[in-house]
Structures are given as structure tokens and as C-alpha cells.
Design a protein around this motif. Structure first.
Motif: not given
Length: 323
Positions: A302-311
Motif C-alpha cells: 500500500l502506498v499513499q496517494d496525493d490525498d494521503g490515502e493508502w491505496v
């Protein structure tokens, strides 16, 4: 000692001996397998004592120095003492249990070679405990902790899963471990990604902040990026893996399901590898494959997207079907 491509050596294994349990805790994720609780009688898919020992003998060849037996409730296995006794001498042997079967068996487990025990205790109020665990066994758990201490298993570590229903009991448990020699407290962050019910989760930083205010001393452990708080002579440790890339970057464990599958990550259900008929060559091959394919869950899988969400990292998404 084997290591994965992220440089993480595998120094310990967690072996689930059964998915059966005499409790029905509302937060249970059953070692990442989900809610599979069923009959309490022995099941045909459980590894035999010979299977477990054969696996441990193989990983001992690779320098694995620690094994923790888990469940379900591992003490539902009547051959637990035999398994502990037959574990390679080079391994530190520990157990996670709800404690209800420790009276009458703790001494025998110590004689067999058990060195440490974690006992789940999520509340100090019997009614609340019954609601969380769906059992009326509070006093039996307290007796189990006493039995473990009497058998020489100090320090006994009390495990509390921290979520809405339990957080209010933290101060009382902190007081308990401060007042009773031989007890420690481990606060485990609730993991909604595998247990569900995200509305039950609390901000674990609030717990850190409260403990920091109470503590006489704070220590930082490199393993899993854990903090230990020493309050009035008692030790409290927080295990907070959710969204914690440093925690995952310091993971040195491989897990074994009760039915003989290896998994490199608690949070993932897509990395299970069967050890087949549990022959030593099969175990060696599967263990090598599992270690080689281990991936830190947060920060890589899992990595963080531009909004800081884990995807999910695109690198681990299934390839699109070809026309």
C-alpha cells in the motif's frame, strides 16, 4: 538466515495451531484469516504435532530463533505440551492465549520448555469483558494469569486490543501492571483493515500522548517502531501498525496458518502458500518462496496517494486481461 528483497531477515515465526476458540471476541481477525470460528472439537485440516515440529526443524536450519504459538486458542490443542517439548532447543518458545486453560497446565508447559506467555485481557470489568469476548470467563482468565506467574513465566504480558469498547479500561490496566510484579501490558491498535467495523477504531496517538504524560521514562524499540512507557514501575508497550510504514519495514516474521499454509504478511490474504504434504523438501521450498516474496504492507504493497490515502501499489495489481 533468509531475508526478503527489502533486507528484512526472518528471525521468527508465528504458528497458528488451530482456528478453534472458546471465546468469540468481537474484534477477532483470526490471524488475518477472517471469522472462521466453528466447532471446538479437533478438525481434520489442523496440522498434526508431527507437521508442526517438522516445519520448525526446517526453519531452524535457516536460523529462525523464535516461535510463538497462536490460534484461535492454542490451548485447545491437547498435544500442545508435546509440541512445545519437541520444538528445537535453539528456539525461544512463547504462547498467545486467552488464559482460561492455564490453571492446571501452566506448570507442565514450563516443564516442556515454554518461556513466555501473552494473555488477552481487554477489560477489568467482568460484564464488559463478557460483552467483548462473548464469554463469562473473566475470573478464569485472572486465575490463568496467576497460574502463569506461579509457574515462573514472568513477565506475563497482558494483551489489550484498543478500540471504542476497551479504551476506557487502559488506566486501570496500567495501574494493575504497576502494582503487580511480573506483569506487563501490551496495547494493540485495532486493525479495521482486517477486522472490519472501522467506526470502532480510535486515534492511537491519544493513547501515546496520555501515556507520555504518565510515564517516568519512555523507550523506543527499533523492532516495529514500538514505544515502551514505564509508569510507576510498570511497563506498557504500544503496538500500532495501522498506516505505519516503519512498523512494516521492521517486520521479521512469517506466519503459518492452522492448515499448513505460509503467509508473509498478517494483513494480506493473497499471499498464502501451501506446504503440500509437509515433507521437509516441500517446507524448505515454500519457506524460501514465502520469504523471497515478502513485501512491507504499508509503504510498499500500500502506498499513499496525493490525498494521503493508502491505496494498492500499481505494481501489485493483477495484470489486465488480454483480449
Amino acid at each position: 538466515m533468509l531475508e526478503d528483497e527489502f533486507g528484512r531477515e526472518v528471525s521468527g515465526v508465528r504458528v497458528s495451531l488451530t482456528d478453534r476458540c472458546n471465546f468469540d471476541c468481537v474484534y477477532c481477525h483470526n490471524e488475518g484469516l477472517g471469522d472462521t470460528r466453528g466447532p471446538q472439537d479437533p478438525q481434520d485440516d489442523e496440522m498434526t504435532a508431527d507437521d508442526v515440529v517438522r516445519f520448525l526443524e526446517v526453519v531452524d536450519e535457516f536460523g529462525v530463533g523464535k516461535v510463538k504459538f497462536t490460534g484461535g486458542e492454542p490451548m485447545l490443542r491437547q498435544d500442545l505440551e508435546e509440541i512445545v517439548r519437541r520444538t528445537p532447543d535453539s528456539m525461544e518458545v512463547s504462547l498467545t492465549t486467552n488464559g482460561t486453560f492455564l490453571p492446571g497446565r501452566a506448570e507442565g508447559l514450563v516443564d516442556a520448555g515454554l518461556e513466555r506467555v501473552n494473555v488477552s485481557q481487554d477489560a477489568v470489568d467482568p460484564d464488559a469483558f463478557a460483552e467483548i469476548t462473548n464469554s463469562g470467563a473473566y475470573e478464569r482468565v485472572v486465575d490463568g494469569v496467576d497460574a502463569a506467574l506461579d509457574a515462573g513465566l514472568a513477565p506475563v504480558k497482558l494483551n489489550m486490543v484498543v478500540f471504542e469498547a476497551t479504551a476506557g479500561y487502559i488506566p486501570e490496566l496500567v495501574d494493575r501492571v504497576a502494582e503487580r510484579d511480573g506483569l506487563q501490558l501490551q496495547l494493540i491498535e485495532y486493525m479495521p483493515e482486517i477486522a472490519g467495523n472501522p467506526e470502532w477504531a480510535i486515534d492511537i496517538e491519544r493513547v501515546h500522548d496520555w501515556l507520555a504524560e504518565q510515564a517516568d521514562r519512555v523507550e523506543h524499540r527499533d523492532m516495529h517502531d514500538r514505544k515502551r512507557y514505564f509508569v510507576d514501575g510498570g511497563m506498557v508497550e504500544i503496538v500500532d501498525p495501522v498506516g505505519n510504514a516503519e512498523f512494516c519495514a521492521n517486520c521479521h516474521r512469517v506466519r503459518v496458518t492452522h492448515d499448513g499454509k505460509l503467509k508473509g504478511c498478517l494483513n494480506r490474504g493473497d499471499d498464502h502458500r501451501s506446504m503440500g504434504d509437509m515433507t521437509k523438501p516441500e517446507i524448505r521450498e515454500t519457506f524460501r518462496e514465502t520469504v523471497a516474496n515478502r513485501v512491507p504492507y504499508y509503504g510498499e504493497y500500500l502506498v499513499q496517494d496525493d490525498d494521503g490515502e493508502w491505496v494498492v501499489n500499481d505494481a501489485y495489481l493483477p495484470a489486465p486481461a488480454q483480449d
